[in-house]
Design an enzyme around this catalytic site. Structure first.
Site, PDB file in Angstrom:
ATOM      1  CG  ASP A  91       1.571   0.127  -4.627  1.00  0.00           C
ATOM      2  OD1 ASP A  91       2.333  -0.457  -3.970  1.00  0.00           O
ATOM      3  OD2 ASP A  91       1.166   0.431  -5.643  1.00  0.00           O
ATOM      4  CD  GLU A 104       7.176  -1.398  -6.987  1.00  0.00           C
ATOM      5  OE1 GLU A 104       6.540  -2.327  -7.541  1.00  0.00           O
ATOM      6  OE2 GLU A 104       6.544  -0.453  -6.552  1.00  0.00           O
ATOM      7  CD  GLU A 105       4.586   2.324  -6.330  1.00  0.00           C
ATOM      8  OE1 GLU A 105       4.485   2.530  -7.353  1.00  0.00           O
ATOM      9  OE2 GLU A 105       3.846   2.109  -5.524  1.00  0.00           O
ATOM     10  CG  HIS A 145      -0.224   3.982  -8.448  1.00  0.00           C
ATOM     11  ND1 HIS A 145       0.819   4.158  -8.984  1.00  0.00           N
ATOM     12  CD2 HIS A 145      -0.213   2.896  -7.719  1.00  0.00           C
ATOM     13  CE1 HIS A 145       1.768   3.131  -8.714  1.00  0.00           C
ATOM     14  NE2 HIS A 145       0.865   2.226  -7.866  1.00  0.00           N
ATOM     15  CG  HIS A 166       7.023  -1.233  -2.731  1.00  0.00           C
ATOM     16  ND1 HIS A 166       6.764  -0.048  -2.668  1.00  0.00           N
ATOM     17  CD2 HIS A 166       6.196  -1.977  -3.469  1.00  0.00           C
ATOM     18  CE1 HIS A 166       5.527   0.026  -3.344  1.00  0.00           C
ATOM     19  NE2 HIS A 166       5.365  -1.123  -4.098  1.00  0.00           N
TER      20      HIS A 166
END
Ligand code: CO
Length: 355
Positions: A178, A210-211, A320, A64
């Site tokens: 990520d 995506e997140e 994150h 992503h």
């Protein structure tokens, strides 16, 4: 490592959910001229086609494009900027962090995240939430925020990375592993297969949003209609001292092959195949049974009539948050397994999977 620069360049780009253009453009620059075809959905996801000797199966290899970030919510009478999150942040990691607000002219305004004094917190236990925080850009009034900095409600906010390489251990520190890890692997996979014969059609892709709920995964699966999907992730590391027996993502232990998370049960034949290939090629791997989280695979595997899907990931410590840690060894293992799986796929393999 061959891909150190690619990873570095990707992590330094700004691409929060809903505003992924810089990452998509980067991917285009890398793959557009060497692929057979570029396809886009209308949300901003992109895929590059690498034709083989057979038009089926269609294999989707996807990371992503987006990273977690923030958006301007409002401006206080003192010129402090209140913000809301795009994607899941750990509030404990935010205090004093530098961020950039991208104003409507595309200029990046630097600021620091601050908070009301601890005795004024809403939660009397002293627990900090994003609602207690603001961004301080040095402005003293809403007029200054508007006129001098040209910031308005809805402007996107990105973390400021602190890139570093721990050369003695081949560990990279940066933001947005990520899922720039996934994008780097999608790019490297395309480059690997560009001049090679393979009995498949490969789509190396980047999805958006995506997140915030795997939204681009939904549209990109309609665009590609994959037969098989390999979803690539930077997966949160959990190899901390308290947790040894239950560990699912250990740094330096190789590619993580996910068996399950709340959004998908990975196709068991595909998982067994991945384990066999990793063992055959001595690619270090680890298995993960995830009780929480989810990936684009959640949407992709239920698209069309269903898509056998596998999730491969490199563990990222402190995911994150503003900064994470990635072992380049894990990255290499994830890339090696992705390529090796595709090399061994063909239409008979696909028909076996859905038998
Ligand atoms: Co991700």
């Amino acid at each position: 490592m061959e891909y150190t620069k690619l990873l570095k360049d990707l992590t330094l780009l700004s691409g929060v959910s809903g505003n992924e253009k810089p990452v998509r453009k980067f991917m285009e620059n890398e793959l557009k001229d060497i692929s057979d075809n570029m396809l886009k959905d209308n949300l901003g996801s992109v895929a590059f086609e690498f034709k083989g000797t057979s038009c089926s199966p269609n294999i989707l290899v996807v990371g992503h494009l987006d990273e977690i970030g923030f958006m301007v919510h409002s401006v206080s009478s003192k010129g402090l900027i209140k913000f809301t999150n795009l994607g899941g942040w750990d509030p404990r990691t935010l205090m004093s962090s530098p961020v950039e607000i991208i104003n409507r002219e595309g200029e990046k305004i630097i600021g620091l995240i601050g908070s009301v004094p601890v005795h004024h917190l809403k939660d009397t236990s002293g627990k900090l939430s994003i609602d207690d925080m603001y961004i301080d850009i040095g402005a003293e009034s809403p007029e200054e925020v508007r006129e001098i900095f040209k910031i308005r409600k809805g402007d996107f906010i990105v973390p400021v990375p602190h890139y570093a390489l721990i050369e003695k251990k081949n560990i990279m520190i940066s933001k947005a592993f990520d899922d720039r890890v996934g994008i780097a692997i999608a790019i490297a996979t395309g480059k690997h297969f560009k001049d090679k014969n393979h009995p498949n059609t490969i789509f190396c892709a980047g999805s958006v949003q995506e997140e915030v709920g795997t939204r681009g995964a939904q549209t990109i699966s309609q665009l590609i209609k994959p037969d098989i999907a390999i979803v690539l992730e930077g997966s949160p590391g959990d190899d901390f001292p308290t947790n040894k027996e239950e560990m699912q993502a250990k740094m330096n232990a190789g590619v993580q092959i996910r068996m399950i998370d709340p959004t998908m049960i990975c196709n068991p034949d595909l998982v067994n195949f991945a384990i066999d290939v990793a063992e055959e090629l001595k690619i270090p791997y680890q298995l993960a049974v995830r009780k929480s989280g989810g990936t684009d695979a959640g949407k992709i595997h239920v698209s069309g009539l269903g898509v056998p899907t596998i999730v491969l990931a490199a563990p990222v410590r402190y995911a994150h948050s503003h900064n994470g840690m990635l072992s380049l060894k894990d990255f290499q293992a994830t890339l090696d397994l992705t390529i090796a799986l595709i090399e061994r796929m063909n239409s008979d393999f696909f028909l076996e999977l859905i038998k």
